[in-house]
Scaffold this active site. Structure first.
Site, PDB file in Angstrom:
ATOM      1  N   GLU A  47      59.873 -51.149 -34.481  1.00 46.60           N
ATOM      2  CA  GLU A  47      59.994 -52.528 -34.017  1.00 46.60           C
ATOM      3  C   GLU A  47      59.631 -53.500 -35.140  1.00 46.60           C
ATOM      4  O   GLU A  47      60.302 -54.514 -35.337  1.00 46.60           O
ATOM      5  CB  GLU A  47      59.074 -52.757 -32.818  1.00 46.60           C
ATOM      6  CG  GLU A  47      59.080 -54.176 -32.278  1.00 46.60           C
ATOM      7  CD  GLU A  47      57.798 -54.517 -31.552  1.00 46.60           C
ATOM      8  OE1 GLU A  47      57.592 -55.722 -31.299  1.00 46.60           O
ATOM      9  OE2 GLU A  47      57.010 -53.604 -31.248  1.00 46.60           O
ATOM     10  N   ASP A  51      62.302 -56.142 -36.520  1.00 49.79           N
ATOM     11  CA  ASP A  51      62.028 -57.573 -36.455  1.00 49.79           C
ATOM     12  C   ASP A  51      62.312 -58.241 -37.798  1.00 49.79           C
ATOM     13  O   ASP A  51      62.927 -59.321 -37.863  1.00 49.79           O
ATOM     14  CB  ASP A  51      60.572 -57.798 -36.047  1.00 49.79           C
ATOM     15  CG  ASP A  51      60.188 -59.260 -36.058  1.00 49.79           C
ATOM     16  OD1 ASP A  51      60.711 -60.028 -35.227  1.00 49.79           O
ATOM     17  OD2 ASP A  51      59.369 -59.656 -36.913  1.00 49.79           O
ATOM     18  N   ASP A 120      61.224 -55.609 -27.286  1.00 52.36           N
ATOM     19  CA  ASP A 120      60.816 -54.653 -28.327  1.00 52.36           C
ATOM     20  C   ASP A 120      61.919 -53.634 -28.615  1.00 52.36           C
ATOM     21  O   ASP A 120      62.143 -53.249 -29.769  1.00 52.36           O
ATOM     22  CB  ASP A 120      59.564 -53.885 -27.883  1.00 52.36           C
ATOM     23  CG  ASP A 120      58.311 -54.750 -27.833  1.00 52.36           C
ATOM     24  OD1 ASP A 120      58.337 -55.862 -28.379  1.00 52.36           O
ATOM     25  OD2 ASP A 120      57.312 -54.296 -27.235  1.00 52.36           O
ATOM     26  N   GLU A 123      64.647 -54.498 -31.089  1.00 56.66           N
ATOM     27  CA  GLU A 123      64.208 -54.426 -32.478  1.00 56.66           C
ATOM     28  C   GLU A 123      63.923 -52.998 -32.924  1.00 56.66           C
ATOM     29  O   GLU A 123      64.217 -52.635 -34.075  1.00 56.66           O
ATOM     30  CB  GLU A 123      62.975 -55.310 -32.662  1.00 56.66           C
ATOM     31  CG  GLU A 123      63.280 -56.780 -32.435  1.00 56.66           C
ATOM     32  CD  GLU A 123      62.053 -57.673 -32.452  1.00 56.66           C
ATOM     33  OE1 GLU A 123      62.208 -58.881 -32.668  1.00 56.66           O
ATOM     34  OE2 GLU A 123      60.929 -57.162 -32.240  1.00 56.66           O
TER      35      GLU A 123
END
Length: 231
Positions: A47, A51, A120, A123
């Site tokens: 994640e 991101d 979440d 990502e």
């Protein structure tokens, strides 16, 4: 550890993994990893990576697509695209939650539908795709799900303003009512409803009161078929 069949999921995302274990990690919530005795890691590192890639790719695409916009306008537009609501809606619509590895307790409390977890997943899957197939495939994923309809998705950020203008133009009063707050102190969930002239419209849920109202406004815009008028 149980095993998921990702055949249909790979069709949904348009990418076939060379190393399917990346997807196992991308769908493994920390509650499941902590409960396991197999020394498994959660999706948190994926994640983190996803991101960073999402911020870069979305920034680059917006910079190139809108040469007339200022830094502030681009920042606002990007914030609308990569916010929890937008990303969680994408993963919810495409069934990402069906593949989640959760602890028994997390599953019982609705983890598969929790916006923060669904966000979440967008990502973490992005991080998995990058690790398995590189930046080109990662960009394809972002374009397929997020940047293919920037104008539509960007309206979420301005949903409250758009709905306020709609009500004012008709001499109506727009209000938001807080329906409830649930969850532990560190993970509050707010539920609000949009009301126009005392009539209840759509509800919204979010980690803050403001976000819940924003979601309620956006859902009301959709319910009132205002999206066509805004094109």
């Amino acid at each position: 550890m149980k095993k998921n069949d990702y055949t249909e999921f790979e069709k949904i995302i348009g990418y076939h993994f060379k190393d399917i274990s990346h997807l196992d990690t991308a769908f493994r919530h920390k509650s499941y990893a902590n409960e396991s005795r197999e020394g498994l890691i959660s999706y948190e590192r994926y994640e983190f990576l996803g991101d960073a890639i999402l911020q870069f790719v979305s920034s680059k695409e917006l910079f190139l697509k809108y040469p007339e916009k200022t830094e502030g306008e681009l920042t606002k537009l990007r914030a609308s695209l990569v916010c929890e609501y937008t990303l969680s809606q994408i993963t919810k619509e495409n069934g990402f939650g069906d593949y989640l590895y959760l602890s028994h307790g997390e599953e019982l409390t609705g983890g598969k539908d929790r916006p923060s977890i669904l966000c979440d997943l967008f990502e973490s899957v992005l991080g998995a795709i990058f690790l398995d197939g590189g930046m080109e495939e990662a960009e394809k994923y972002i374009n397929r799900f997020l940047l293919n309809d920037i104008e539509h998705r960007s309206r979420f950020y301005d949903a409250k303003s758009i709905l306020q203008e709609y009500a004012q133009a008709r001499g109506q009063k727009l209000e938001y009512k807080l329906l409830g707050i649930t969850g532990p102190e560190h993970n509050r969930i707010y539920r609000s409803i949009a009301m126009i002239d005392g009539v209840n419209y759509e509800e919204g849920v979010g980690p803050t009161k403001k976000m819940a109202e924003q979601v309620a406004a956006h859902q009301t815009i959709i319910a009132l078929n205002l999206e066509d008028e805004l094109k």
